[in-house]
Design an enzyme around this catalytic site. Structure first.
Site, PDB file in Angstrom:
ATOM      1  N   LYS A  51      22.580 -13.466 -15.243  1.00 13.05           N
ATOM      2  CA  LYS A  51      23.438 -14.048 -14.200  1.00 13.05           C
ATOM      3  C   LYS A  51      24.619 -14.787 -14.816  1.00 13.05           C
ATOM      4  O   LYS A  51      25.758 -14.654 -14.363  1.00 13.05           O
ATOM      5  CB  LYS A  51      22.625 -14.993 -13.308  1.00 13.05           C
ATOM      6  CG  LYS A  51      21.621 -14.273 -12.433  1.00 13.05           C
ATOM      7  CD  LYS A  51      20.744 -15.257 -11.669  1.00 13.05           C
ATOM      8  CE  LYS A  51      19.722 -14.539 -10.812  1.00 13.05           C
ATOM      9  NZ  LYS A  51      18.914 -15.495 -10.028  1.00 13.05           N
ATOM     10  N   ALA A  68      20.312 -19.800 -13.351  1.00 10.92           N
ATOM     11  CA  ALA A  68      18.862 -20.010 -13.317  1.00 10.92           C
ATOM     12  C   ALA A  68      18.181 -18.920 -12.511  1.00 10.92           C
ATOM     13  O   ALA A  68      18.806 -18.238 -11.698  1.00 10.92           O
ATOM     14  CB  ALA A  68      18.546 -21.379 -12.718  1.00 10.92           C
ATOM     15  N   ASP A  69      16.887 -18.789 -12.737  1.00 15.30           N
ATOM     16  CA  ASP A  69      16.058 -17.887 -11.946  1.00 15.30           C
ATOM     17  C   ASP A  69      14.637 -18.447 -11.934  1.00 15.30           C
ATOM     18  O   ASP A  69      14.202 -19.059 -12.908  1.00 15.30           O
ATOM     19  CB  ASP A  69      16.048 -16.470 -12.526  1.00 15.30           C
ATOM     20  CG  ASP A  69      15.556 -15.471 -11.506  1.00 15.30           C
ATOM     21  OD1 ASP A  69      16.346 -15.074 -10.636  1.00 15.30           O
ATOM     22  OD2 ASP A  69      14.357 -15.117 -11.558  1.00 15.30           O
ATOM     23  N   THR A  70      13.945 -18.249 -10.813  1.00 19.90           N
ATOM     24  CA  THR A  70      12.590 -18.777 -10.656  1.00 19.90           C
ATOM     25  C   THR A  70      11.646 -17.676 -10.208  1.00 19.90           C
ATOM     26  O   THR A  70      11.991 -16.874  -9.343  1.00 19.90           O
ATOM     27  CB  THR A  70      12.575 -19.924  -9.611  1.00 19.90           C
ATOM     28  OG1 THR A  70      13.459 -20.948 -10.055  1.00 19.90           O
ATOM     29  CG2 THR A  70      11.182 -20.503  -9.424  1.00 19.90           C
TER      30      THR A  70
END
Length: 192
Positions: A51, A68-70
């Site tokens: 990203k 960010a990524d979750t």
């Protein structure tokens, strides 16, 4: 410090704003497909980097780019955002009465450098009835959330407890953000 947030997540915007950062939002489409069998902790790091890479290609990286990524992981399986209400109910049934991991990958791109890390929090759900699951799914809240719940919203009532940072579960570990920004910029991690 001025930042670019490479995420459209309202939760990430709230967390970053509450921490006092001056930022603009710019997102780019990225392939979120992960290699089969990749652990969630590696996957969220990879997606966060992708990203940030995409936004850096569009805007350059003279201003730090935060991405960010979750993902939620249960029994070694990644639980992303549900496809529909039935998928959300399936995920909630699987999480009912059990502990799971929430991993948030964070990346910072700045002046040709990229640093990344993963924050993890263990979350324990209380046992859920079919009625509770149906009511929560009907609220619509699970539909754009990894693991089909929002701990900071109505989904908080489903949680018996957690071990780690609440910000990690919501989607942006500020401890990790501050550490990575300090690493890449050389500025104190206490500055916002």
């Amino acid at each position: 410090m001025k930042l670019i947030l490479a995420s459209g997540s309202p939760r990430r915007k709230e967390i970053l704003g509450a921490a006092g950062y001056d930022f603009t939002v710019h997102t780019a489409d990225v392939d979120e497909t992960l290699p089969e069998g990749m652990p969630a902790s590696e996957g969220v790091r990879l997606l966060a980097v992708r990203k940030g890479d995409a936004v850096a290609r569009l805007l350059g990286d003279e201003v730090p780019i935060l991405s960010a990524d979750t993902l939620v992981e249960l029994d070694g399986k990644k639980l992303g955002k549900p496809k529909d209400a039935e998928d959300a109910a399936r995920m909630l049934r699987a999480l009912s009465g059990r502990a799971h991991a929430v991993d948030t990958g964070v990346a910072v791109h700045y002046k040709g450098k990229c640093v990344s890390a993963v924050a993890a929090t263990k979350v324990i759900f209380r046992p859920l009835s079919e009625e509770e699951i149906a009511a929560y799914v009907a609220s619509g809240e699970p539909m754009d959330k990894a693991g089909a719940y929002a701990i900071q919203g109505l989904g908080g009532a489903l949680v018996a407890g957690y071990d780690g940072d609440m910000d990690t579960v919501v989607g942006l570990s500020m401890r990790t953000v501050k550490r990575l920004l300090a690493e890449v910029t050389g500025e104190s991690s206490d500055e916002a």
